[in-house]
Design an enzyme around this catalytic site. Structure first.
Site, PDB file in Angstrom:
ATOM      1  N   LEU A 160       0.790  -1.236   0.000  1.00 38.17           N
ATOM      2  CA  LEU A 160       0.000   0.000   0.000  1.00 38.17           C
ATOM      3  C   LEU A 160       0.821   1.283   0.000  1.00 38.17           C
ATOM      4  CD1 LEU A 160      -2.982  -0.960   2.336  1.00 38.17           C
ATOM      5  CD2 LEU A 160      -2.761  -1.158  -0.137  1.00 38.17           C
ATOM      6  N   ILE A 163       5.196   4.198  -4.172  1.00 41.19           N
ATOM      7  CA  ILE A 163       6.587   3.906  -4.555  1.00 41.19           C
ATOM      8  C   ILE A 163       7.325   5.235  -4.728  1.00 41.19           C
ATOM      9  CG2 ILE A 163       8.068   2.807  -6.287  1.00 41.19           C
ATOM     10  CD1 ILE A 163       6.396   0.823  -4.638  1.00 41.19           C
ATOM     11  N   HIS A 179      -4.019  -4.132  -9.697  1.00 38.38           N
ATOM     12  CA  HIS A 179      -5.079  -3.345  -9.051  1.00 38.38           C
ATOM     13  C   HIS A 179      -6.400  -4.101  -9.240  1.00 38.38           C
ATOM     14  CE1 HIS A 179      -6.956   0.241  -7.464  1.00 38.38           C
ATOM     15  NE2 HIS A 179      -7.890   0.108  -8.395  1.00 38.38           N
TER      16      HIS A 179
HETATM   17  C1  GRF Z   1      -5.096  -7.795  -4.250  1.00 40.65           C
HETATM   18  O1  GRF Z   1      -6.478  -7.740  -4.394  1.00 40.65           O
HETATM   19  C2  GRF Z   1      -4.428  -6.807  -5.167  1.00 40.65           C
HETATM   20  O2  GRF Z   1      -5.207  -6.467  -6.271  1.00 40.65           O
HETATM   21  C3  GRF Z   1      -4.270  -5.591  -4.316  1.00 40.65           C
HETATM   22  O3  GRF Z   1      -4.051  -6.085  -3.021  1.00 40.65           O
HETATM   23  C4  GRF Z   1      -4.646  -7.356  -2.883  1.00 40.65           C
HETATM   24  C5  GRF Z   1      -3.634  -8.267  -2.273  1.00 40.65           C
HETATM   25  O4  GRF Z   1      -4.205  -9.498  -1.905  1.00 40.65           O
HETATM   26  N1  GRF Z   1      -3.229  -4.746  -4.832  1.00 40.65           N
HETATM   27  P1  GRF Z   1      -3.284 -10.669  -1.376  1.00 40.65           P
HETATM   28  O5  GRF Z   1      -2.536 -10.145  -0.159  1.00 40.65           O
HETATM   29  O6  GRF Z   1      -2.359 -11.052  -2.475  1.00 40.65           O
HETATM   30  O7  GRF Z   1      -4.222 -11.777  -1.011  1.00 40.65           O
END
Ligand code: GRF
Length: 265
Positions: A160, A163, A179
Site C-alpha cells: 500500500l 513507490i 489493481h
Molecule cells: C489484491 O487484491 C491486489 O489487487 C491488491 O491487493 C490485494 C492483495 O491481496 N493490490 P493478497 O494479499 O495477495 O491476497
C-alpha cells in the site's frame, strides 16, 4: 468417373477450404465483437502471428530483462515481491515459478510485521526485507539493498505504500502492480481492498476486473499491461466481488510476469 466429375470434386474441395479458412475466422471475429471477446481475439491472433514470425512483438509490454546477450548473466531474473497483506498473490507467484530456470523469487519486501505474507516467505524459505517508513520515504528507499540483491523486477502484490521517485528512477519500467478494478476507473489514493469493490458496486457497474500496470509516480496510473474482466452481480457485496477478483488475479498475474520476463528471442 469422367474427367469432368473429378474436376468438379476438386472444385468443391477448394470451396470447402475457402469457407473454412476465410469465412470461419471472419464469423468468429463478427461474433466476438458482440460478445466482448474482441480484445481476446486480436491478442490471440497476434500471438499466433508472433509465433510464426510475423507481427509486432509486445515491445511496449516487454521488460528489458534477459535478452540474448544478458542471458548468461541475468538468468534467472530476480524478482522482489512487495506485499504487506495476506499474500495470496505472492503465494501463487511463488508456486508458479517454483521450478523455473528463468525466474527466481529472490526477496519478499514487507512494511508490516505480522503480515500473512511473512509466514509464506518463511515457509518457502525466501529472504525477507522488512522496511521502515523513514528510510523508505526519506532515505534511499532501499534502492541500494535491492540493487545489491540484483533485483530485475519489482512485483507489487498488495503493497500500500506509494513507490518513491527514487525507486522508480532506479527501476524504470521494472516495477509492476496489480489493481483489483478496471483502471483508469476506481484507482488512486485510498482505493484499495474493499474500498475499491464498494465503489464499483455503488457506481452500479455491471463489470469489474483486474489491471496489471507499470508503476509511475502517481497511484494506479502507469501504462496498462493487461486487464481481465468479470461480472458484478446485483447480489454482490464487496466481499463476494473481492473473491471473484482474487480468482482473476491468481489466474493471470503469474502468467503476465512470466510473459514480461521471457528472454527476448
Ligand atoms: C489484491 O487484491 C491486489 O489487487 C491488491 O491487493 C490485494 C492483495 O491481496 N493490490 P493478497 O494479499 O495477495 O491476497
Amino acid at each position: 468417373m469422367n474427367i469432368l466429375s473429378i474436376e468438379e470434386r476438386w472444385l468443391w474441395v477448394i470451396i470447402y477450404i475457402g469457407v473454412i479458412t476465410i469465412l470461419w475466422p471472419f464469423s468468429v471475429l463478427i461474433v466476438s465483437l458482440f460478445f466482448g471477446q474482441y480484445r481476446f481475439f486480436t491478442k490471440y491472433i497476434g500471438r499466433i502471428g508472433r509465433r510464426i514470425g510475423i507481427g509486432k512483438n509486445l515491445s511496449n509490454a516487454k521488460l528489458p530483462i534477459g535478452n540474448k546477450q544478458q542471458a548468461t548473466t541475468q538468468i534467472p531474473a530476480n524478482i522482489a515481491i512487495f506485499a504487506s497483506g495476506a499474500g495470496s498473490n505472492a503465494q501463487k507467484i511463488i508456486d508458479h515459478f517454483k521450478n523455473s530456470d528463468v525466474v527466481k523469487i529472490s526477496l519478499i519486501v514487507c512494511n508490516k510485521p505480522g503480515a500473512g505474507v511473512l509466514a509464506i516467505a518463511a515457509k518457502e524459505n525466501i529472504p525477507v526485507l522488512l522496511i521502515e517508513k523513514e528510510k523508505y520515504f526519506h532515505g534511499n528507499a532501499y534502492a541500494d539493498e535491492l540493487k545489491e540483491k540484483k533485483i530485475d523486477l519489482i512485483v507489487l502484490a498488495g503493497f500500500l505504500w506509494k513507490i518513491p521517485d527514487r525507486l522508480i528512477k532506479v527501476f524504470p519500467r521494472k516495477i509492476i502492480n496489480i489493481h483489483p478494478a478496471l483502471l483508469p476507473k476506481f484507482g488512486g489514493k485510498g482505493m484499495y481492498g474493499n474500498f475499491v469493490h464498494q465503489a464499483v458496486i455503488n457506481a452500479g457497474e455491471i463489470e469489474s476486473g483486474i489491471t496489471i500496470h507499470y508503476v509511475d509516480d502517481h497511484y494506479d496510473n502507469g501504462d496498462i499491461i493487461f486487464q481481465a474482466r468479470c461480472a458484478v452481480l446485483e447480489s454482490d457485496t464487496p466481499e463476494s466481488l473481492a473473491r471473484r477478483i482474487h480468482l482473476l488475479e491468481h489466474a493471470h498475474y503469474p502468467a503476465i510476469i512470466e510473459e514480461l520476463t521471457k528472454p527476448a528471442e
